[in-house]
Design a protein around this motif. Structure first.
Motif, short mmCIF file in Angstrom:
data_model
loop_
_atom_site.label_atom_id
_atom_site.label_comp_id
_atom_site.label_asym_id
_atom_site.label_seq_id
_atom_site.Cartn_x
_atom_site.Cartn_y
_atom_site.Cartn_z
N GLU A 229 0.81 -1.21 0.00
CA GLU A 229 0.00 0.00 0.00
C GLU A 229 0.85 1.27 0.00
OE1 GLU A 229 1.48 -0.31 4.05
OE2 GLU A 229 0.79 -1.77 2.55
N ALA A 230 2.15 1.13 0.14
CA ALA A 230 3.03 2.29 0.28
C ALA A 230 3.01 3.15 -0.98
CB ALA A 230 4.45 1.83 0.58
N ARG A 231 3.00 4.46 -0.76
CA ARG A 231 3.14 5.42 -1.86
C ARG A 231 4.61 5.79 -1.96
NH1 ARG A 231 0.80 10.06 -0.09
NH2 ARG A 231 0.43 9.25 2.01
N VAL A 232 5.28 5.23 -2.97
CA VAL A 232 6.73 5.39 -3.09
C VAL A 232 7.05 6.24 -4.31
CG1 VAL A 232 8.93 4.21 -3.31
CG2 VAL A 232 7.07 3.12 -2.03
N ARG A 233 7.85 7.24 -4.08
CA ARG A 233 8.36 8.09 -5.15
C ARG A 233 9.85 7.79 -5.31
NH1 ARG A 233 8.87 14.66 -4.62
NH2 ARG A 233 9.84 15.10 -6.63
N ARG A 234 10.25 7.31 -6.47
CA ARG A 234 11.64 6.96 -6.74
C ARG A 234 12.31 8.08 -7.52
NH1 ARG A 234 8.38 2.55 -7.04
NH2 ARG A 234 9.16 0.53 -6.26
N SER A 235 13.51 8.46 -7.09
CA SER A 235 14.23 9.53 -7.78
C SER A 235 15.70 9.19 -7.87
CB SER A 235 14.07 10.86 -7.03
OG SER A 235 12.72 11.23 -6.89
N SER A 236 16.24 9.18 -9.09
CA SER A 236 17.69 9.10 -9.29
C SER A 236 18.13 10.49 -9.73
CB SER A 236 18.05 8.04 -10.33
OG SER A 236 17.44 8.31 -11.57
N VAL A 237 18.98 11.12 -8.93
CA VAL A 237 19.29 12.54 -9.09
C VAL A 237 20.80 12.73 -9.25
CG1 VAL A 237 19.08 14.82 -8.05
CG2 VAL A 237 17.31 13.10 -7.63
N GLU A 238 21.18 13.54 -10.22
CA GLU A 238 22.60 13.85 -10.37
C GLU A 238 23.00 14.89 -9.33
OE1 GLU A 238 25.83 15.39 -13.72
OE2 GLU A 238 23.68 15.53 -14.12
#
Length: 301
Positions: A229-238
Motif C-alpha cells: 500500500e506504500a506510496r513510493v516516489r523513486r528519484s535518481s538525481v545527479e
C-alpha cells in the motif's frame, strides 16, 4: 517479550524539549512506551548525600526538576502514554548509548544547554548517532517538519542498502504516518567521459541515471512487497548526495539514512552524508545502524 522503548534524552534546554515532544508523538504512533533520561555527574563533584541529611545538593535538585518537568510535559501531551523516567549518574552520551542497547530508538535534540549555533549538532547527539546500536533520531527543523505536515519520509539510498535496516525503517515510518516515501539515490558523472566504453560514449548521464534507477528498484523491492500500500516516489538525481538530501529535506518530515557499523571500531562511525545531514538537514534525521558489507567497494557514504 517487552516492547522496545522509545528513549529520549533531556537536559532542560529548548532543543531537548522539542525532542521530547517529537519522541512523545513517535511513541504514540508506534504504540511503544517512552523513557525519559536525564544524565548528570553531580555526585562526582558534590559528593553523595548522607541518608540522614535533609538538604538536597544543587545538582540533585536540578536533576529532579528537569526530569519531573519533562515527565509532566509528556503526560500533558499524551495522557495515556506508558512512561518511565531515569536520572543516570553518568555522562549524557554514555547513558543514552547504554539505553540504546535495548531501545527501539533514541531521540535527542539538535543542541544541548551548552551548545551554540543554529545549524550545528551538539556533541552528545553526534556521539550517540555515530555509536548507538539502535536507530537514533536527531530532532531539528521547522514547525512543519516537527508537526509532520509534509506527510513525506525522505530516504537516502546508498551503494550497499539492499535489505538494509534503514530501508525497512523508512517504510515502517511511512506506513504508520500514512506518508509518501521519497526514496532518493544520487549519481555523479565522471570528470572525463570514458570515450573508449561503447555503452558510455556520448551517453554518460543517461547510462548512470538508468543504473542508479535500477539499483534503487532493487533496494526498494522488499519494502514494496511488505508494504504494497506504500506510496513510493523513486528519484535518481545527479549531484552530491549530502547536498541533494539536505535540499529535499525542506519538504520532508523525517530523513532516514543508514550508517555502517564495523565490529571493533571505536571511532565515530558516520559516513559523510549522514554527518552533513545531521548538521544541516531541515527536518529530523534518523540514523539507522547497519552492518558493514563483507567487501567494501569505494569510500564511505
Amino acid at each position: 517479550m517487552e516492547t522496545p522503548l522509545v528513549v529520549v534524552g533531556v537536559d532542560g534546554s529548548d532543543p531537548a524539549l522539542t525532542a521530547l515532544d517529537w519522541a512523545v508523538d513517535e511513541a504514540v504512533r508506534q504504540g511503544r512506551p517512552l523513557r525519559i533520561v536525564y544524565a548528570s555527574l553531580w555526585e562526582r563533584y558534590e559528593g553523595a548525600v548522607p541518608p540522614w541529611s535533609t538538604d538536597r545538593p544543587w545538582g540533585q535538585a536540578l536533576a529532579d526538576t528537569i526530569i519531573g518537568q519533562a515527565a509532566e510535559r509528556a503526560r500533558r501531551r499524551a495522557p495515556g502514554l506508558s512512561l518511565t523516567t531515569r536520572v543516570a549518574a553518568e555522562d549524557a552520551a554514555g547513558a543514552l548509548l547504554g539505553e540504546g542497547r535495548e531501545a527501539w530508538a533514541v531521540v535527542v535534540g539538535a543542541r544541548g544547554r551548552s551548545e551554540l549555533g543554529d545549524l550545528l549538532l551538539g556533541s552528545v547527539g553526534l556521539v550517540v548517532a555515530a555509536r548507538a546500536s539502535c536507530p537514533v533520531v536527531v530532532v531539528r527543523g521547522d514547525r512543519q517538519a516537527l508537526e509532520a505536515r509534509h506527510e513525506r519520509i525522505l530516504l537516502g539510498v546508498g551503494d550497499h542498502d539492499v535489505d538494509a535496516p534503514s530501508v525497512a525503517f523508512a517504510f515502517r515510518e511511512a506506513a504508520v504516518r500514512d506518508a509518501e516515501l521519497d526514496a532518493v539515490r544520487t549519481w555523479r558523472r565522471p570528470l572525463h567521459d570514458p570515450l573508449d566504453h561503447p555503452l558510455l560514449r556520448g551517453e554518460t548521464g543517461v547510462y548512470l541515471a538508468e543504473e542508479a534507477s535500477e539499483a534503487l528498484d532493487k533496494v526498494l523491492a522488499a519494502g514494496t512487497r511488505e508494504h504494497p500500500e506504500a506510496r513510493v516516489r523513486r528519484s535518481s538525481v545527479e549531484g552530491a548526495a549530502h547536498r541533494v538530501l539536505v535540499e529535499r529535506s525542506a519538504a520532508a518530515d523525517l530523513l532516514v539514512l543508514g550508517a555502517r557499523r564495523r565490529d571493533g571500531h571505536v571511532g565515530l562511525q558516520l559516513g559523510r552524508v549522514a554527518h552533513r545531514a545531521l548538521h544541516h538537514a531541515r527536518c529530523p534525521v534518523a540514523v539507522v545502524p547497519q552492518p558493514a558489507p563483507a567487501v567494501t567497494e569505494g569510500g564511505e557514504r
